[in-house]
Design a protein around this motif. Sequence first.
Motif, PDB file in Angstrom:
ATOM      1  N   VAL A   7       0.873  -1.174   0.000  1.00 32.06           N
ATOM      2  CA  VAL A   7       0.000   0.000   0.000  1.00 32.06           C
ATOM      3  C   VAL A   7       0.907   1.220   0.000  1.00 32.06           C
ATOM      4  CG1 VAL A   7      -1.739   1.302   1.254  1.00 32.06           C
ATOM      5  CG2 VAL A   7      -1.852  -1.185   1.217  1.00 32.06           C
ATOM      6  N   HIS A   8       0.814   2.017  -1.057  1.00 31.34           N
ATOM      7  CA  HIS A   8       1.720   3.147  -1.236  1.00 31.34           C
ATOM      8  C   HIS A   8       1.001   4.487  -1.201  1.00 31.34           C
ATOM      9  CE1 HIS A   8       5.053   0.416  -2.352  1.00 31.34           C
ATOM     10  NE2 HIS A   8       4.063  -0.332  -2.790  1.00 31.34           N
ATOM     11  N   SER A   9      -0.311   4.461  -1.042  1.00 35.88           N
ATOM     12  CA  SER A   9      -1.086   5.686  -1.031  1.00 35.88           C
ATOM     13  C   SER A   9      -2.477   5.385  -0.499  1.00 35.88           C
ATOM     14  CB  SER A   9      -1.191   6.267  -2.446  1.00 35.88           C
ATOM     15  OG  SER A   9      -2.177   7.278  -2.525  1.00 35.88           O
ATOM     16  N   GLU A  10      -3.102   6.382   0.104  1.00 31.97           N
ATOM     17  CA  GLU A  10      -4.485   6.246   0.542  1.00 31.97           C
ATOM     18  C   GLU A  10      -5.469   6.417  -0.610  1.00 31.97           C
ATOM     19  OE1 GLU A  10      -6.047   5.850   3.982  1.00 31.97           O
ATOM     20  OE2 GLU A  10      -4.196   4.706   3.769  1.00 31.97           O
ATOM     21  N   VAL A  11      -5.016   6.917  -1.752  1.00 28.42           N
ATOM     22  CA  VAL A  11      -5.932   7.197  -2.852  1.00 28.42           C
ATOM     23  C   VAL A  11      -5.509   6.566  -4.171  1.00 28.42           C
ATOM     24  CG1 VAL A  11      -6.780   9.345  -1.869  1.00 28.42           C
ATOM     25  CG2 VAL A  11      -4.786   9.399  -3.384  1.00 28.42           C
ATOM     26  N   GLY A  12      -4.426   5.805  -4.187  1.00 30.05           N
ATOM     27  CA  GLY A  12      -4.062   5.119  -5.415  1.00 30.05           C
ATOM     28  C   GLY A  12      -5.135   4.126  -5.819  1.00 30.05           C
ATOM     29  N   ARG A  13      -5.118   3.694  -7.068  1.00 30.31           N
ATOM     30  CA  ARG A  13      -6.142   2.770  -7.540  1.00 30.31           C
ATOM     31  C   ARG A  13      -6.124   1.482  -6.707  1.00 30.31           C
ATOM     32  NH1 ARG A  13      -9.191   2.163 -12.049  1.00 30.31           N
ATOM     33  NH2 ARG A  13      -8.176   3.948 -13.040  1.00 30.31           N
ATOM     34  N   LEU A  14      -7.269   1.143  -6.163  1.00 25.39           N
ATOM     35  CA  LEU A  14      -7.397  -0.077  -5.376  1.00 25.39           C
ATOM     36  C   LEU A  14      -7.456  -1.270  -6.315  1.00 25.39           C
ATOM     37  CD1 LEU A  14      -7.814  -1.366  -2.580  1.00 25.39           C
ATOM     38  CD2 LEU A  14     -10.268  -0.988  -2.872  1.00 25.39           C
ATOM     39  N   ARG A  15      -6.522  -2.194  -6.163  1.00 29.01           N
ATOM     40  CA  ARG A  15      -6.430  -3.346  -7.055  1.00 29.01           C
ATOM     41  C   ARG A  15      -7.109  -4.585  -6.466  1.00 29.01           C
ATOM     42  NH1 ARG A  15      -4.468  -1.133 -11.867  1.00 29.01           N
ATOM     43  NH2 ARG A  15      -2.766   0.297 -11.374  1.00 29.01           N
ATOM     44  N   ARG A  16      -6.848  -4.835  -5.194  1.00 28.86           N
ATOM     45  CA  ARG A  16      -7.335  -6.068  -4.572  1.00 28.86           C
ATOM     46  C   ARG A  16      -7.629  -5.767  -3.113  1.00 28.86           C
ATOM     47  NH1 ARG A  16      -4.856 -11.592  -2.992  1.00 28.86           N
ATOM     48  NH2 ARG A  16      -6.247 -13.106  -3.968  1.00 28.86           N
ATOM     49  N   VAL A  17      -8.715  -6.316  -2.594  1.00 28.94           N
ATOM     50  CA  VAL A  17      -9.104  -6.000  -1.234  1.00 28.94           C
ATOM     51  C   VAL A  17      -9.744  -7.218  -0.578  1.00 28.94           C
ATOM     52  CG1 VAL A  17     -11.403  -5.130  -1.867  1.00 28.94           C
ATOM     53  CG2 VAL A  17     -10.303  -4.291   0.204  1.00 28.94           C
ATOM     54  N   MET A  18      -9.475  -7.394   0.703  1.00 31.09           N
ATOM     55  CA  MET A  18     -10.100  -8.453   1.485  1.00 31.09           C
ATOM     56  C   MET A  18     -11.188  -7.845   2.359  1.00 31.09           C
ATOM     57  SD  MET A  18      -8.527 -11.044   4.377  1.00 31.09           S
ATOM     58  CE  MET A  18      -7.223 -11.653   3.315  1.00 31.09           C
ATOM     59  N   VAL A  19     -12.399  -8.380   2.237  1.00 32.33           N
ATOM     60  CA  VAL A  19     -13.522  -7.908   3.040  1.00 32.33           C
ATOM     61  C   VAL A  19     -14.143  -9.107   3.757  1.00 32.33           C
ATOM     62  CG1 VAL A  19     -13.982  -6.019   1.440  1.00 32.33           C
ATOM     63  CG2 VAL A  19     -15.234  -8.169   1.183  1.00 32.33           C
ATOM     64  N   HIS A  20     -15.076  -8.815   4.648  1.00 26.80           N
ATOM     65  CA  HIS A  20     -15.741  -9.884   5.385  1.00 26.80           C
ATOM     66  C   HIS A  20     -17.250  -9.667   5.371  1.00 26.80           C
ATOM     67  CE1 HIS A  20     -16.509 -13.040   8.190  1.00 26.80           C
ATOM     68  NE2 HIS A  20     -16.974 -12.215   9.112  1.00 26.80           N
ATOM     69  N   ARG A  21     -17.984 -10.647   4.886  1.00 26.97           N
ATOM     70  CA  ARG A  21     -19.438 -10.557   4.836  1.00 26.97           C
ATOM     71  C   ARG A  21     -20.039 -10.585   6.238  1.00 26.97           C
ATOM     72  NH1 ARG A  21     -18.811 -14.819   1.021  1.00 26.97           N
ATOM     73  NH2 ARG A  21     -19.182 -14.169  -1.140  1.00 26.97           N
ATOM     74  N   PRO A  22     -21.054  -9.788   6.492  1.00 24.57           N
ATOM     75  CA  PRO A  22     -21.819  -9.949   7.742  1.00 24.57           C
ATOM     76  C   PRO A  22     -22.412 -11.353   7.780  1.00 24.57           C
ATOM     77  CG  PRO A  22     -22.379  -7.885   6.650  1.00 24.57           C
ATOM     78  CD  PRO A  22     -21.548  -8.668   5.670  1.00 24.57           C
ATOM     79  N   GLY A  23     -22.290 -12.018   8.931  1.00 21.22           N
ATOM     80  CA  GLY A  23     -22.770 -13.392   9.018  1.00 21.22           C
ATOM     81  C   GLY A  23     -23.044 -13.834  10.441  1.00 21.22           C
ATOM     82  N   THR A  24     -22.622 -15.055  10.747  1.00 23.61           N
ATOM     83  CA  THR A  24     -22.955 -15.693  12.016  1.00 23.61           C
ATOM     84  C   THR A  24     -22.526 -14.866  13.221  1.00 23.61           C
ATOM     85  OG1 THR A  24     -22.733 -17.867  10.979  1.00 23.61           O
ATOM     86  CG2 THR A  24     -22.684 -17.790  13.385  1.00 23.61           C
ATOM     87  N   ALA A  25     -21.335 -14.301  13.157  1.00 26.17           N
ATOM     88  CA  ALA A  25     -20.838 -13.554  14.321  1.00 26.17           C
ATOM     89  C   ALA A  25     -21.750 -12.383  14.653  1.00 26.17           C
ATOM     90  CB  ALA A  25     -19.415 -13.069  14.065  1.00 26.17           C
ATOM     91  N   LEU A  26     -22.253 -11.688  13.631  1.00 29.55           N
ATOM     92  CA  LEU A  26     -23.165 -10.578  13.880  1.00 29.55           C
ATOM     93  C   LEU A  26     -24.506 -11.075  14.405  1.00 29.55           C
ATOM     94  CD1 LEU A  26     -22.596  -8.115  10.917  1.00 29.55           C
ATOM     95  CD2 LEU A  26     -21.892  -7.847  13.288  1.00 29.55           C
ATOM     96  N   ALA A  27     -24.916 -12.260  13.966  1.00 24.10           N
ATOM     97  CA  ALA A  27     -26.173 -12.832  14.454  1.00 24.10           C
ATOM     98  C   ALA A  27     -26.083 -13.237  15.920  1.00 24.10           C
ATOM     99  CB  ALA A  27     -26.565 -14.031  13.590  1.00 24.10           C
ATOM    100  N   ARG A  28     -24.886 -13.337  16.448  1.00 26.04           N
ATOM    101  CA  ARG A  28     -24.705 -13.665  17.864  1.00 26.04           C
ATOM    102  C   ARG A  28     -24.886 -12.444  18.769  1.00 26.04           C
ATOM    103  NH1 ARG A  28     -23.906 -19.375  18.506  1.00 26.04           N
ATOM    104  NH2 ARG A  28     -22.209 -20.075  17.162  1.00 26.04           N
ATOM    105  N   LEU A  29     -24.915 -11.248  18.185  1.00 22.16           N
ATOM    106  CA  LEU A  29     -25.067 -10.043  19.000  1.00 22.16           C
ATOM    107  C   LEU A  29     -26.467  -9.983  19.609  1.00 22.16           C
ATOM    108  CD1 LEU A  29     -23.429  -7.338  16.703  1.00 22.16           C
ATOM    109  CD2 LEU A  29     -22.461  -8.327  18.782  1.00 22.16           C
ATOM    110  N   THR A  30     -26.523  -9.646  20.881  1.00 20.26           N
ATOM    111  CA  THR A  30     -27.787  -9.456  21.594  1.00 20.26           C
ATOM    112  C   THR A  30     -27.691  -8.163  22.402  1.00 20.26           C
ATOM    113  OG1 THR A  30     -27.106 -10.597  23.623  1.00 20.26           O
ATOM    114  CG2 THR A  30     -28.004 -11.969  21.834  1.00 20.26           C
ATOM    115  N   PRO A  31     -28.823  -7.647  22.863  1.00 18.33           N
ATOM    116  CA  PRO A  31     -28.751  -6.449  23.712  1.00 18.33           C
ATOM    117  C   PRO A  31     -27.897  -6.637  24.957  1.00 18.33           C
ATOM    118  CG  PRO A  31     -30.986  -6.782  22.935  1.00 18.33           C
ATOM    119  CD  PRO A  31     -30.213  -8.016  22.534  1.00 18.33           C
ATOM    120  N   SER A  32     -27.780  -7.882  25.430  1.00 22.82           N
ATOM    121  CA  SER A  32     -27.022  -8.104  26.660  1.00 22.82           C
ATOM    122  C   SER A  32     -25.526  -8.282  26.428  1.00 22.82           C
ATOM    123  CB  SER A  32     -27.567  -9.331  27.406  1.00 22.82           C
ATOM    124  OG  SER A  32     -27.437 -10.505  26.610  1.00 22.82           O
ATOM    125  N   ASN A  33     -25.106  -8.617  25.191  1.00 27.50           N
ATOM    126  CA  ASN A  33     -23.672  -8.839  24.977  1.00 27.50           C
ATOM    127  C   ASN A  33     -23.040  -7.870  23.992  1.00 27.50           C
ATOM    128  OD1 ASN A  33     -24.104  -9.711  22.281  1.00 27.50           O
ATOM    129  ND2 ASN A  33     -23.997 -11.866  22.791  1.00 27.50           N
TER     130      ASN A  33
END
Length: 410
Positions: A7-33
């Motif tokens: 990564v050589h710049s905050e604004v250079g052309r983004l070529r490849r990126v790793m992201v994470h889909r919302p899934g099971t971990a978010l479904a584990r969230l409750t008001p108490s935790n």
Amino acid sequence: MTLVYGVHSEVGRLRRVMVHRPGTALARLTPSNCHELLFDDVLWVKQARVEHMTFVDAMRYRGVEVVFLREMLTETMRIPEARRWLLDRRVNDNTVGVGLADDLHAHLMEIDADALSSILVGGLSKVELPMKANSVVASVLAAEDFVLPPLPNHLFTRDTTSWIYEGVTLNPMRWNARQLETVNIAAIYRFHPDFRDAGFPIWFGDPDRGFGMATVEGGDVMPIGNRAVLIGMGERTTAHAVGQVARSLFAHGAAERVIACKLPKERASMHLDTVFTFCDRDLVTIFAEVVNGIETYSLRPGEKPGTVDVRVEEQPLTEVVAGALGLQKLRVVETGGDAYVQEREQWDDGNNVVALEPGVVVGYDRNVYTNTLLYSACSGQALRAFPYARHRRLSQALASLRDRRIALPA
């Protein structure tokens, strides 16, 4: 073909990126935790997935190759050496307790890789244990308590590691709820075929070490070009870590200057990128109320090997950054609206946008006033403004998935 990472710049052309889909971990969230897991509230997971895929589609439309964290983890867990390395660190007497660790470790060594990656991200409750546990830890847990915790903050892939020029940091995170994320990513970097032979250096961080007060998160780290790096010091990143990162970068000739930015230790400005982000080579968006009060320190290599020279900067942050980039000045877009609107839009990450290439940014349609100013400043190239995500943390996630601006061979 071996990929060349960096990564050589905050604004250079983004070529490849790793992201994470919302899934099971978010479904584990409750008001108490949710607060313990660093969320302000629970999320509507189905809608979160829809909005996340909209974001992914927008990046792909601009030619970005998008890879998914859990798929990468699954592929990594098909490698026996990698599986053992990660389970040795995730499932042991210290993490799940005497009397359970050995049996659970043995079971997880044998299950399907996709099921294992789901557990390593989504957690495992006592009622989901595949065996009867004769252990003190299991005895005191309620059925719904977690033996292996969910990691909902994996959504914020920018924070776990920081790509800085030709190398990366494996970040020791501030809160316990996030520290295991780094172990998962470290396994991917160490063993996945896309990374294991790439030869990139690790500037700082090691999941097998404790770092005490030295914590860092990627939302505070910005390689801005010209061998300079901005690092925020606030709620999540400490001066202890900044000094070590700077020393390592200097020792390897990776950077010539680190600009440390002292932030208020407040949740609203937990990372530098929540109050200051680049939109173009000479354009930034800022929440002026915070940014105008930031104290900056320039770190450079000391006269003796292994030392760091620290000097206080007298100029405002924007002028310091302009000078580091060899510019006379930066164009600045402040949070739009009156005082009430500005506070609301900053909370909704109006100043936390992602640049896919110079002058092309992604923001959120709720931030009407700031988006209008950005649209004009970016010559009408604002790519997409996303619907507000019911919850600030998801909004922040979508804006913060910038962490791997990976350069590939031409």
